[in-house]
Design a protein around this motif. Sequence first.
Motif, PDB file in Angstrom:
ATOM      1  N   ASP A 357       0.804  -1.218   0.000  1.00 56.81           N
ATOM      2  CA  ASP A 357       0.000   0.000   0.000  1.00 56.81           C
ATOM      3  C   ASP A 357       0.840   1.274   0.000  1.00 56.81           C
ATOM      4  O   ASP A 357       0.484   2.262  -0.642  1.00 56.81           O
ATOM      5  CB  ASP A 357      -0.938   0.011   1.209  1.00 56.81           C
ATOM      6  N   THR A 358       1.953   1.286   0.750  1.00 56.25           N
ATOM      7  CA  THR A 358       2.709   2.528   0.914  1.00 56.25           C
ATOM      8  C   THR A 358       4.157   2.421   0.471  1.00 56.25           C
ATOM      9  O   THR A 358       4.940   3.342   0.690  1.00 56.25           O
ATOM     10  CB  THR A 358       2.676   2.973   2.396  1.00 56.25           C
ATOM     11  N   CYS A 360       5.768  -0.192  -2.587  1.00 53.19           N
ATOM     12  CA  CYS A 360       5.960  -0.455  -4.015  1.00 53.19           C
ATOM     13  C   CYS A 360       4.917   0.257  -4.880  1.00 53.19           C
ATOM     14  O   CYS A 360       3.761   0.412  -4.479  1.00 53.19           O
ATOM     15  CB  CYS A 360       5.861  -1.957  -4.289  1.00 53.19           C
ATOM     16  N   LEU A 361       5.359   0.660  -6.054  1.00 51.37           N
ATOM     17  CA  LEU A 361       4.454   1.140  -7.104  1.00 51.37           C
ATOM     18  C   LEU A 361       4.238  -0.069  -8.008  1.00 51.37           C
ATOM     19  O   LEU A 361       5.002  -0.314  -8.950  1.00 51.37           O
ATOM     20  CB  LEU A 361       5.089   2.312  -7.850  1.00 51.37           C
ATOM     21  N   SER A 363       2.331  -1.280 -10.327  1.00 48.08           N
ATOM     22  CA  SER A 363       2.121  -1.319 -11.780  1.00 48.08           C
ATOM     23  C   SER A 363       3.343  -0.845 -12.564  1.00 48.08           C
ATOM     24  O   SER A 363       3.378  -0.962 -13.788  1.00 48.08           O
ATOM     25  CB  SER A 363       0.909  -0.458 -12.157  1.00 48.08           C
ATOM     26  N   LEU A 364       4.367  -0.327 -11.849  1.00 47.96           N
ATOM     27  CA  LEU A 364       5.584   0.130 -12.518  1.00 47.96           C
ATOM     28  C   LEU A 364       6.658  -0.951 -12.438  1.00 47.96           C
ATOM     29  O   LEU A 364       6.556  -1.896 -11.676  1.00 47.96           O
ATOM     30  CB  LEU A 364       6.084   1.426 -11.874  1.00 47.96           C
ATOM     31  N   GLU A 368      11.776   1.760 -12.455  1.00 47.02           N
ATOM     32  CA  GLU A 368      10.987   2.928 -12.040  1.00 47.02           C
ATOM     33  C   GLU A 368      10.801   2.959 -10.528  1.00 47.02           C
ATOM     34  O   GLU A 368      10.802   4.023  -9.917  1.00 47.02           O
ATOM     35  CB  GLU A 368       9.634   2.907 -12.752  1.00 47.02           C
ATOM     36  N   ASN A 369      10.641   1.797  -9.910  1.00 46.55           N
ATOM     37  CA  ASN A 369      10.485   1.747  -8.461  1.00 46.55           C
ATOM     38  C   ASN A 369      11.775   2.127  -7.741  1.00 46.55           C
ATOM     39  O   ASN A 369      11.744   2.799  -6.712  1.00 46.55           O
ATOM     40  CB  ASN A 369      10.043   0.347  -8.018  1.00 46.55           C
ATOM     41  N   VAL A 372      12.815   6.222  -8.166  1.00 45.38           N
ATOM     42  CA  VAL A 372      11.883   7.301  -7.838  1.00 45.38           C
ATOM     43  C   VAL A 372      12.405   8.240  -6.763  1.00 45.38           C
ATOM     44  O   VAL A 372      12.107   9.444  -6.777  1.00 45.38           O
ATOM     45  CB  VAL A 372      10.512   6.701  -7.431  1.00 45.38           C
ATOM     46  N   LYS A 411       7.571  -5.772 -14.236  1.00 44.76           N
ATOM     47  CA  LYS A 411       6.682  -5.099 -13.299  1.00 44.76           C
ATOM     48  C   LYS A 411       6.873  -5.657 -11.895  1.00 44.76           C
ATOM     49  O   LYS A 411       6.981  -6.878 -11.716  1.00 44.76           O
ATOM     50  CB  LYS A 411       5.221  -5.249 -13.723  1.00 44.76           C
ATOM     51  N   GLU A 413       4.817  -5.937  -9.511  1.00 44.30           N
ATOM     52  CA  GLU A 413       3.715  -6.775  -9.041  1.00 44.30           C
ATOM     53  C   GLU A 413       3.926  -8.251  -9.398  1.00 44.30           C
ATOM     54  O   GLU A 413       3.318  -9.134  -8.790  1.00 44.30           O
ATOM     55  CB  GLU A 413       2.387  -6.295  -9.622  1.00 44.30           C
ATOM     56  N   ARG A 427      15.830   1.087  -3.417  1.00 46.31           N
ATOM     57  CA  ARG A 427      15.398   2.472  -3.652  1.00 46.31           C
ATOM     58  C   ARG A 427      16.024   3.413  -2.633  1.00 46.31           C
ATOM     59  O   ARG A 427      16.560   4.468  -2.978  1.00 46.31           O
ATOM     60  CB  ARG A 427      13.880   2.565  -3.573  1.00 46.31           C
TER      61      ARG A 427
END
Length: 512
Positions: A357-358, A360-361, A363-364, A368-369, A372, A411, A413, A427
């Motif tokens: 929820d707070t 990983c992104l 869908s990216l 990209e994760n 960021v 991705k 996910e 990250r």
Amino acid sequence: MLSPTTMAAVRKSGAVPAADYLLEVENVRKEFPGVLALDDVQFKLRRGTVHALMGENGAGKSTLMKILAGIYTPDAGSFLLKKQPIRLKSPLDALENGIAMIHQELNLMPFMTVAENIWIRREPMSRLGLVDHARMRAMTAKLFERLRIDIDPDAEVRDLSVASRQMVEIAKAVSYESDVLIMDEPTSALTEREVEHLFTIIRALRAEGIGIVYITHKMNELFEIADEFSVFRDGKFIGTHASTDVTRDDIIRMMVGREITQMFPKEEVPIGEVVLSIEKLSLDRVFDDVSFEVRAGEILGIAGLVGSGRSNVAETIFGVTPASSGTIRIRGKEVRIDTPNTAIRHGMAFLTEDRKDTGCLLSLDVLENMQVAVLQERFTKAGFVAEGALQRVCAEMSEKLRVKTPSLSEKVENLSGGNQQKVLIGRWLLTDPKILILDEPTRGIDVGAKAEIHRLVTQLARQGVAIIMISSEMPEVLGMSDRIMVMHGGRVTGFLDREEASQVKVMELAAR
């Protein structure tokens, strides 16, 4: 390999009679782009048993369960439920065939009541064609009485604790009168008392003849609640054994294919000057007068029961929820941190409790994760992005953390929970933090990934990073911390040095 003594015990126990099997899975294969998730695996579940499914993240266990729940379609394989072939095309199809799954990420609708969530699409109707709310409440109350759950059927889900939402999910699955109940990490956010309540429910369901598949990374739960366990590794079926026939070390060897000699590789490193100082930090109606210091090279563990305010303190320090009062100093200089961006500029990094929820992104992709948090600060000049340099450092970080992914363009996910966690850690390491806050860094990941993350944390401490580590797992807090701060009810109840800390002393402070 299992020890000779263990193997002899397994042979002596004998094979399970085929007539006892409720669910039989054979030769299941599932491939995602660039990843063979399941390689001709098998799995068998007996009626009236709890069967634990073990394996490192990425081993394939969740993929198989999602196939059984109708979420994924297998590329090959056969499935028998009560000796009858089944083919599941959707989650609703699985439910209608008597298979229900409780996911690790809860799927309730927050603005609906508990009763509405449980009976959605199956609401009792009045003669006028309207939902009979009184009857629905009565049905919910009867279900809760059976499961010994004390929750108001009219309460809105958004007002419930995570533990209560978990109980609602369980009740919803049971309400389908399923033959097979799949539980994916059901205790990840529960206190010890709540876990015991859950186990009481599981034992009652087992006595009713329900077959329960229990996915967990917690060894103690396997030995307490499971009758049998199966191990997967790298998408392959390794073996099935009775839980009474093996030791914890046997299971770890089966899971990782190697010895893990040191789960908590804590080492003595030089403790330097105070890097972060918190004085009388408060957040209205959440926590009060929290004060502590963290030094360079120190790992400060924060312990406490769910609801003690641990995560709220971390979020406030990082500027997610600005403090009502109090002082934050970095290397002796008072700073005002009102946003996460401000915290990052002051050398902080924060691995949040909930990676889905707070963190990983989803869908990216991996690149990209990872990028960021550093894209604007380090790799953008005059509006242009240094894509080559950015991709190179992200690839190096991915390799350093041993992220299992076909490529940086995969991705997030599609990655396992442990690899998602490594992407998040990568990250924040790219920001070169001087203060690292880790909230439940190993929640929901396997024993091998845990050991890797623990080694990484030790390396960072050796490099002089000041580390705050929040964890609900007592062995992790005791094994990794130089000092432990304990919280209860939004207040600090005490500090323990590594030498004096014990589970009993921590729990005494946590229950004050």
